[in-house]
Design a protein around this motif. Structure first.
Motif, PDB file in Angstrom:
ATOM      1  N   GLU A  72       0.828  -1.221   0.041  1.00  0.00           N
ATOM      2  CA  GLU A  72      -0.027  -0.103   0.048  1.00  0.00           C
ATOM      3  C   GLU A  72       0.799   1.142  -0.108  1.00  0.00           C
ATOM      4  N   VAL A  73       0.260   2.316  -0.631  1.00  0.00           N
ATOM      5  CA  VAL A  73       1.234   3.658  -0.601  1.00  0.00           C
ATOM      6  C   VAL A  73       0.691   4.267   0.950  1.00  0.00           C
ATOM      7  N   ALA A  74       1.620   4.217   1.612  1.00  0.00           N
ATOM      8  CA  ALA A  74       1.700   4.931   2.974  1.00  0.00           C
ATOM      9  C   ALA A  74       1.382   6.538   2.840  1.00  0.00           C
ATOM     10  N   GLY A  75       2.049   7.224   1.797  1.00  0.00           N
ATOM     11  CA  GLY A  75       2.029   8.468   1.583  1.00  0.00           C
ATOM     12  C   GLY A  75       3.010   9.155   0.679  1.00  0.00           C
ATOM     13  N   ILE A  76       2.538  10.485   0.170  1.00  0.00           N
ATOM     14  CA  ILE A  76       3.341  11.146  -0.709  1.00  0.00           C
ATOM     15  C   ILE A  76       3.848  12.255   0.096  1.00  0.00           C
ATOM     16  N   SER A 105      17.714  23.181  13.066  1.00  0.00           N
ATOM     17  CA  SER A 105      17.517  23.452  11.583  1.00  0.00           C
ATOM     18  C   SER A 105      15.956  23.111  11.076  1.00  0.00           C
ATOM     19  N   TYR A 106      15.539  23.706  10.154  1.00  0.00           N
ATOM     20  CA  TYR A 106      14.282  23.477   9.517  1.00  0.00           C
ATOM     21  C   TYR A 106      14.240  21.979   9.198  1.00  0.00           C
ATOM     22  N   GLY A 107      15.436  21.431   8.543  1.00  0.00           N
ATOM     23  CA  GLY A 107      15.465  20.284   8.130  1.00  0.00           C
ATOM     24  C   GLY A 107      15.057  19.107   9.108  1.00  0.00           C
ATOM     25  N   ALA A 108      15.580  19.471  10.423  1.00  0.00           N
ATOM     26  CA  ALA A 108      15.499  18.494  11.626  1.00  0.00           C
ATOM     27  C   ALA A 108      14.186  18.812  11.996  1.00  0.00           C
ATOM     28  N   TYR A 109      13.430  19.769  12.048  1.00  0.00           N
ATOM     29  CA  TYR A 109      12.155  20.013  12.418  1.00  0.00           C
ATOM     30  C   TYR A 109      10.964  19.301  11.469  1.00  0.00           C
ATOM     31  N   ASP A 110      11.415  19.212  10.280  1.00  0.00           N
ATOM     32  CA  ASP A 110      10.508  18.872   9.135  1.00  0.00           C
ATOM     33  C   ASP A 110      10.579  17.557   9.152  1.00  0.00           C
ATOM     34  N   TYR A 111      11.641  16.640   9.457  1.00  0.00           N
ATOM     35  CA  TYR A 111      11.588  15.326   9.510  1.00  0.00           C
ATOM     36  C   TYR A 111      11.153  14.646  10.567  1.00  0.00           C
ATOM     37  N   GLU A 139       3.956  12.059  11.699  1.00  0.00           N
ATOM     38  CA  GLU A 139       2.852  11.874  11.133  1.00  0.00           C
ATOM     39  C   GLU A 139       2.582  10.360  10.412  1.00  0.00           C
ATOM     40  N   LEU A 140       4.054   9.860  10.301  1.00  0.00           N
ATOM     41  CA  LEU A 140       3.842   8.490   9.642  1.00  0.00           C
ATOM     42  C   LEU A 140       3.592   7.628  10.650  1.00  0.00           C
ATOM     43  N   ALA A 141       4.032   7.831  11.934  1.00  0.00           N
ATOM     44  CA  ALA A 141       3.881   6.855  12.853  1.00  0.00           C
ATOM     45  C   ALA A 141       2.411   6.664  13.412  1.00  0.00           C
ATOM     46  N   ASN A 142       1.415   7.968  13.163  1.00  0.00           N
ATOM     47  CA  ASN A 142       0.195   7.934  13.573  1.00  0.00           C
ATOM     48  C   ASN A 142      -0.579   7.422  12.315  1.00  0.00           C
TER      49      ASN A 142
END
Ligand code: ATP
Ligand code: MG
Length: 263
Positions: free
Chosen positions: A182-186, A243-249, A255-258
Motif C-alpha cells: 500500500e502507499v503510505a503517503g506522498i 534546522s528546518y530540516g530537523a524540524y520537518d523530518y 505523522e507517519l507513526a500516526n
C-alpha cells in the motif's frame, strides 16, 4: 519476524527527489523516539550508507551479499549498529549494481530480498528501504517485500508529472507480485517558499483525486543543512537540531507513526 513491523520502501523512479535523505532522517527521528529501526540500503550508489557515516567497504556484509542467495550468509550478520541508539543499517556496496545481471536468470529473482530478510530473528518496529532511481530488479525486490511505500515528490513539474507512472508501477506490483503493498503517503520535498512553482506543485498535489488523500501534511522545505548533514555522515537531527530540516523530518516521522497505510 514480527507481524507488526512496518516495512516501508522509500521509492520514486525519478532521481534526486529526496529518497535517501527521507529514508535516513525518518529512520533517525523514529529511532530517537524509541522505535527500533533498520535501514536497508538497496542502492548501489550507497548514499544511505554514506549518510550514516559509513563507506562502501569490503569488511562487512552488504545487501549485495543478501541478494546473492548464499545459504551461508545470515541476515543478522549483515546488520550494523550505528552510532545512534536504536538505529541499525544493512549497508550497500557498489557491487550491488551487478546483482541486476546476476539475478536475471535466477528463478524467484523478485523474492530474493524478501526471503533473506524473512529470516530476521531480531524484531524491529520499522524497516525502511532506500531504493535506486529506476525500476530495476533491485527496486522490484524491495516492492516484493515491503508492506508500504513512502513516495518523496520534489515540488517541481517534472517530478509531479512522473508520479502517474510510479503509481502505475505500484499497481502492477500489487496485481502481479505483492497484493498487500500500500502507499503510505506522498511527501512533498524541496519546497521553496520563494518560488511560485513550489506552491503550484503543492497545490496540484492537494487537488489531485488520488494524491490528495495520501499527501502528508508535512512538507520538507529546501534546507542546505539537510544536504550538509548527509555529506557529513549524520542524520540532520544529530547534525543541527535547530534546522528546518530537523524540524520537518521529525514532524514527518510523527505523522507517519500516526498514519496507517491505505490504498
Ligand atoms: N530538502 C532538501 N533541501 C536541500 N537539499 C536536499 C533536500 N533533500 C535532499 N537534498 C539533497 O539533494 C540531493 C538529492 O537528495 P537525495 O540523495 O536524498 O535524493 P534521491 O532521490 O535519493 O537521489 P537518487 O535518485 O540519486 O538516489 C542530495 O545531495 C541531498 O543531500
Ligand atoms: Mg538516493
Amino acid at each position: 519476524m514480527d507481524n507488526n513491523t512496518r516495512i516501508i520502501a522509500v521509492a520514486n523512479e525519478k532521481g534526486g527527489v529526496g529518497k535517501t535523505v527521507t529514508a535516513i532522517n525518518l529512520g533517525a527521528a523514529l529511532s530517537e523516539r524509541g522505535k527500533r529501526v533498520l535501514l536497508v540500503d538497496m542502492d548501489p550508489q550507497f548514499n544511505a550508507t554514506r549518510g550514516l557515516g559509513l563507506d562502501s567497504d569490503n569488511t562487512y556484509l552488504t545487501t549485495y551479499d543478501l541478494l546473492k542467495g548464499d545459504q551461508k550468509v545470515k541476515v543478522e550478520d549483515a546488520i550494523l549498529a550505528t552510532q545512534w541508539d536504536n538505529l541499525y543499517l544493512i549497508p550497500s556496496h557498489v557491487d550491488l549494481a551487478g546483482a541486476e545481471i546476476e539475478l536475471i536468470s535466477k528463478i524467484g529473482r523478485e523474492n530474493k530480498l524478501k526471503r533473506k530478510l524473512g529470516e530476521l530473528t531480531q524484531t524491529f518496529d520499522y524497516i525502511l528501504l532506500d531504493t535506486p532511481p529506476s525500476l530495476s530488479l533491485l527496486t522490484v525486490n524491495v516492492f516484493a517485500y515491503a508492506k508500504e511505500v513512502v513516495i518523496p515528490c520534489q515540488t517541481h513539474p517534472y517530478a509531479f508529472a512522473a508520479l502517474d507512472e510510479l503509481f502505475d508501477t505500484i499497481d502492477t506490483i500489487k496485481a502481479e507480485i505483492n497484493p498487500s503493498i500500500e502507499v503510505a503517503g506522498i511527501v512533498a520535498t524541496f519546497f521553496d517558499q520563494r518560488t511560485r512553482v513550489s506552491q503550484l506543485i503543492l497545490d496540484k498535489l492537494k487537488a489531485h483525486r488520488r494524491y490528495q488523500k495520501i499527501l502528508f501534511d508535512t512538507v520538507i522545505r529546501i534546507n542546505t543543512t539537510i544536504a550538509e548533514s548527509a555529506e557529513n555522515g549524520r542524520p540532520v537531527i544529530y547534525y543541527r537540531r535547530s534546522s528546518y530540516g530537523a524540524y520537518d523530518y521529525q514532524r514527518l516521522a510523527d505523522e507517519l507513526a500516526n498514519r496507517l497505510p491505505q490504498s
